[in-house]
Scaffold this motif. Sequence first.
Motif, PDB file in Angstrom:
ATOM      1  N   ARG A  20    -109.292  36.327   6.962  1.00  0.00           N
ATOM      2  CA  ARG A  20    -108.567  36.925   8.075  1.00  0.00           C
ATOM      3  C   ARG A  20    -107.111  37.149   7.712  1.00  0.00           C
ATOM      4  NH1 ARG A  20    -107.104  34.226  13.890  1.00  0.00           N
ATOM      5  NH2 ARG A  20    -106.206  36.086  14.847  1.00  0.00           N
ATOM      6  N   PHE A  21    -106.581  36.298   6.845  1.00  0.00           N
ATOM      7  CA  PHE A  21    -105.187  36.408   6.429  1.00  0.00           C
ATOM      8  C   PHE A  21    -105.158  36.649   4.923  1.00  0.00           C
ATOM      9  CE2 PHE A  21    -105.445  33.530  10.056  1.00  0.00           C
ATOM     10  CZ  PHE A  21    -104.709  34.258  10.982  1.00  0.00           C
ATOM     11  N   PRO A  22    -105.059  37.898   4.508  1.00  0.00           N
ATOM     12  CA  PRO A  22    -105.090  38.214   3.078  1.00  0.00           C
ATOM     13  C   PRO A  22    -103.965  37.516   2.323  1.00  0.00           C
ATOM     14  CG  PRO A  22    -105.343  40.193   4.415  1.00  0.00           C
ATOM     15  CD  PRO A  22    -104.943  39.091   5.347  1.00  0.00           C
ATOM     16  N   THR A  23    -104.144  37.403   1.041  1.00  0.00           N
ATOM     17  CA  THR A  23    -103.201  36.680   0.206  1.00  0.00           C
ATOM     18  C   THR A  23    -102.894  37.462  -1.051  1.00  0.00           C
ATOM     19  OG1 THR A  23    -102.899  34.664  -1.107  1.00  0.00           O
ATOM     20  CG2 THR A  23    -105.148  35.441  -0.832  1.00  0.00           C
ATOM     21  N   PRO A  24    -101.684  37.336  -1.580  1.00  0.00           N
ATOM     22  CA  PRO A  24    -101.378  37.963  -2.878  1.00  0.00           C
ATOM     23  C   PRO A  24    -101.978  37.201  -4.048  1.00  0.00           C
ATOM     24  CG  PRO A  24     -99.488  36.746  -2.089  1.00  0.00           C
ATOM     25  CD  PRO A  24    -100.487  36.721  -0.973  1.00  0.00           C
ATOM     26  N   LEU A  25    -102.477  35.995  -3.806  1.00  0.00           N
ATOM     27  CA  LEU A  25    -102.990  35.184  -4.903  1.00  0.00           C
ATOM     28  C   LEU A  25    -104.409  35.596  -5.288  1.00  0.00           C
ATOM     29  CD1 LEU A  25    -101.865  31.526  -4.064  1.00  0.00           C
ATOM     30  CD2 LEU A  25    -100.687  33.273  -5.408  1.00  0.00           C
ATOM     31  N   ASN A  26    -104.728  35.432  -6.563  1.00  0.00           N
ATOM     32  CA  ASN A  26    -106.086  35.579  -7.030  1.00  0.00           C
ATOM     33  C   ASN A  26    -106.962  34.545  -6.331  1.00  0.00           C
ATOM     34  OD1 ASN A  26    -108.484  35.441  -8.597  1.00  0.00           O
ATOM     35  ND2 ASN A  26    -107.396  36.164 -10.394  1.00  0.00           N
ATOM     36  N   ARG A  27    -108.091  34.958  -5.796  1.00  0.00           N
ATOM     37  CA  ARG A  27    -108.951  34.053  -5.028  1.00  0.00           C
ATOM     38  C   ARG A  27    -109.935  33.286  -5.909  1.00  0.00           C
ATOM     39  NH1 ARG A  27    -112.179  36.609  -0.644  1.00  0.00           N
ATOM     40  NH2 ARG A  27    -112.525  34.425  -0.060  1.00  0.00           N
ATOM     41  N   ASP A  28    -109.754  33.326  -7.178  1.00  0.00           N
ATOM     42  CA  ASP A  28    -110.601  32.565  -8.096  1.00  0.00           C
ATOM     43  C   ASP A  28    -110.732  31.130  -7.584  1.00  0.00           C
ATOM     44  OD1 ASP A  28    -111.643  31.034 -10.171  1.00  0.00           O
ATOM     45  OD2 ASP A  28    -110.601  32.144 -11.731  1.00  0.00           O
ATOM     46  N   PRO A  29    -111.949  30.648  -7.278  1.00  0.00           N
ATOM     47  CA  PRO A  29    -112.113  29.299  -6.731  1.00  0.00           C
ATOM     48  C   PRO A  29    -111.563  28.201  -7.632  1.00  0.00           C
ATOM     49  CG  PRO A  29    -114.121  30.562  -6.436  1.00  0.00           C
ATOM     50  CD  PRO A  29    -113.229  31.379  -7.318  1.00  0.00           C
ATOM     51  N   VAL A  30    -111.660  28.390  -8.946  1.00  0.00           N
ATOM     52  CA  VAL A  30    -111.142  27.377  -9.869  1.00  0.00           C
ATOM     53  C   VAL A  30    -109.639  27.228  -9.681  1.00  0.00           C
ATOM     54  CG1 VAL A  30    -110.750  26.796 -12.295  1.00  0.00           C
ATOM     55  CG2 VAL A  30    -112.984  27.665 -11.559  1.00  0.00           C
ATOM     56  N   LEU A  31    -108.943  28.340  -9.597  1.00  0.00           N
ATOM     57  CA  LEU A  31    -107.491  28.295  -9.400  1.00  0.00           C
ATOM     58  C   LEU A  31    -107.152  27.716  -8.030  1.00  0.00           C
ATOM     59  CD1 LEU A  31    -106.410  31.733 -10.923  1.00  0.00           C
ATOM     60  CD2 LEU A  31    -106.238  29.471 -11.966  1.00  0.00           C
ATOM     61  N   HIS A  32    -107.897  28.127  -7.013  1.00  0.00           N
ATOM     62  CA  HIS A  32    -107.624  27.608  -5.665  1.00  0.00           C
ATOM     63  C   HIS A  32    -107.795  26.094  -5.624  1.00  0.00           C
ATOM     64  CE1 HIS A  32    -107.436  27.291  -1.345  1.00  0.00           C
ATOM     65  NE2 HIS A  32    -108.662  26.773  -1.295  1.00  0.00           N
ATOM     66  N   LEU A  33    -108.869  25.594  -6.214  1.00  0.00           N
ATOM     67  CA  LEU A  33    -109.101  24.151  -6.236  1.00  0.00           C
ATOM     68  C   LEU A  33    -107.957  23.430  -6.929  1.00  0.00           C
ATOM     69  CD1 LEU A  33    -110.925  21.644  -5.868  1.00  0.00           C
ATOM     70  CD2 LEU A  33    -112.009  22.248  -8.057  1.00  0.00           C
ATOM     71  N   LEU A  34    -107.522  23.955  -8.061  1.00  0.00           N
ATOM     72  CA  LEU A  34    -106.465  23.289  -8.823  1.00  0.00           C
ATOM     73  C   LEU A  34    -105.113  23.390  -8.131  1.00  0.00           C
ATOM     74  CD1 LEU A  34    -107.530  24.321 -12.438  1.00  0.00           C
ATOM     75  CD2 LEU A  34    -107.609  22.028 -11.425  1.00  0.00           C
ATOM     76  N   ARG A  35    -104.883  24.439  -7.376  1.00  0.00           N
ATOM     77  CA  ARG A  35    -103.626  24.527  -6.633  1.00  0.00           C
ATOM     78  C   ARG A  35    -103.567  23.476  -5.531  1.00  0.00           C
ATOM     79  NH1 ARG A  35    -104.994  30.275  -6.128  1.00  0.00           N
ATOM     80  NH2 ARG A  35    -104.073  31.446  -7.857  1.00  0.00           N
ATOM     81  N   ARG A  36    -104.712  23.104  -4.969  1.00  0.00           N
ATOM     82  CA  ARG A  36    -104.738  22.191  -3.828  1.00  0.00           C
ATOM     83  C   ARG A  36    -105.012  20.737  -4.239  1.00  0.00           C
ATOM     84  NH1 ARG A  36    -105.192  25.281   0.968  1.00  0.00           N
ATOM     85  NH2 ARG A  36    -104.084  27.215   0.505  1.00  0.00           N
ATOM     86  N   ALA A  37    -105.860  20.533  -5.223  1.00  0.00           N
ATOM     87  CA  ALA A  37    -106.276  19.176  -5.578  1.00  0.00           C
ATOM     88  C   ALA A  37    -105.481  18.602  -6.742  1.00  0.00           C
ATOM     89  CB  ALA A  37    -107.765  19.155  -5.919  1.00  0.00           C
ATOM     90  N   THR A  38    -104.504  19.358  -7.237  1.00  0.00           N
ATOM     91  CA  THR A  38    -103.590  18.867  -8.270  1.00  0.00           C
ATOM     92  C   THR A  38    -102.182  19.275  -7.877  1.00  0.00           C
ATOM     93  OG1 THR A  38    -103.427  20.817  -9.730  1.00  0.00           O
ATOM     94  CG2 THR A  38    -105.400  19.432  -9.953  1.00  0.00           C
TER      95      THR A  38
END
Length: 634
Positions: free
Chosen positions: A166-184
């Motif tokens: 619903r809220f687009p993002t400029p970031l690549n939505r690659d799940p691996v990157l998303h996980l590492l941005r949040r869990a590290t």
Amino acid sequence: MPERLFPDDEPGDAPKKVKGAFFSDFTGEFPVPRILQRRPGEPAADAPKKRAGGPAPAWMRTGRPALHELTRNRRQALMALGGGAVALGALGTGAAAVFGPPSAGPDDFVKTGSGGGNVSPRDAGSFSNRDASYTSGQGDLNDLGAAGTADTPSAAAVAAMRATPRFPTPLNRDPVLHLLRRATFGPTPADVALVKQLGIDAWIDQQLEPDKIADPVADAALQAVPTATMTTAEIRTTVKDGDNKAQMDLTKAVIARQMWSSRQLLEVMVDFWNNHLNVTSPFDGGWDVRGPYDTGVIRKHALGKFSDMLIASARDPAMMRYLDNTSSDRRNVNENYGRELLELHTVGIDGGYNEKDVRNSAYLMTGRTATRDGLFKYEQNKHWTGAVKVLGFQHANKSAKDGLAVGDAYLLYLATHPSTARYVARKLCVRFVCDTPPQGLVDRLAKTYQESGSAIVPVLKVLFRSLEFWIATGLKTRRPLENFIATGRVVGTTPGADTAKALDDLYNFTNKLGQPPLGWGPPDGYPDVATAWSSAAGMLETWNAHRAFLQQQWKGLNNPKADSLVSQPAATLGTYLDVLANRLVFQPMQPAEKDALIKFLASKADTRITDNNLGGKLPLLAPLILDSVYHALR
């Protein structure tokens, strides 16, 4: 010395504030929807006006530096790149203000009341939680574009990728990157490779068992701050009475662990709980006890049961000193700790307690104190006796000798209370998902919290199996310390010949950022929403930190040279910039932003590359990529 942004600029020459964002379609591994669109041929909103003067020197053809052009063009590049970061620096769930209109929910407005000890803080007009004063009016974003729980984190990631945010993002939505941005505390190339090797599910499982993960780099760095891990007895025999060395070593140990530990999810949770059960470091009276509090209360229970952590904190001399329970006894009751137990540590403002409950909470905690030797002690002669009632907890409390056990029973009641479950669940959602998280996700986590008896790992497992987590890419903004740590991690800074001196310097810089580790004075901990950190001065110091890392300011550490960032050959400047952006922010820049970097270099996209250091200009160029919104978001 590294170049600092605008160190000598005259007031009239300061960069202008840029409105809007600067993103168009991104074609990468995963698509990013269009955010803003302009008509063909229409100049970008951030396009700098052409100044009078001759053409920019073609330094890449001649090999001659053109420092005056670099200085001028740096500002133009910052307006295109950093301007976007300023415009979105308070993004988080506040992205709704830019990318879409969220609807305000009824819970965003508080009722007012008046009179007497039976009025709850909620009804008296208090904000409902720590961060609500910053996010009031944004509403709960109950629809992020996907919701529900899958069987595994990877299945949830796949389902979320098939949905439209619903809220687009400029970031690549690659799940691996998303996980590492949040869990590290920020992805590194090695982290990305490891998650791809193990798989998302196995990596999460591994991180949830930190004791099984070797941590040699962080362990080596901690040798530079030895008192950070000492017991109270060891501290008292090592440093002078009242000396804050151990507390200061602890704050530097936070930097070392967040930057270099292999147990990243543990460090994220340690940071979370240090803010939830905040004891500032340094604080008066903490010289011999604050470090052991970190070790024996927060770190020990960070992935255990919250009930165990809460009871341990209520038997810790650091907490007793910090919240003045050492001065509370049956004749002169100090309400500080009793109040914070309810308001901050457990049920929260919305828990329904009133001032009478606060008084009774303080009664129950009397007798808990700290000795002059830095040890916890229960002194029954100081314990208030008499019938007590706090919310649904009641006890005759007749015997002072049983006061400690009665207090522990009360703490267990609070830790497993439904309001505490909702309060902790919401804070976890704010940390891992977005600033005003979906209520449905909060409810699911709270249910798991209660069913597991306040165990945190089951809650985290549900969180990582939620579609809301995986579709929330870019809806959190890195706080200053997180941005600082993420920068050191991604550029590859490691402990070196004088790590102790370097940690001093790193800590001093976090003071400039406004977020030294463990440095929040009030007992509610650092806020975790973007609007709390919206500051032009803070943003400028964050940009200066990027330069400090890439221009090798931190003496005593191993600082990779900028020209080592791009190891693979790149034929043209345009290709080179794609490779460099992928190395630093794990995705290429948008065309307008890439053009701004090319203009900064006074060159062309098809200019041939013969030197990976760009004739010495790379240390000036690379920080601009880190100044962008791609590094500001997580």
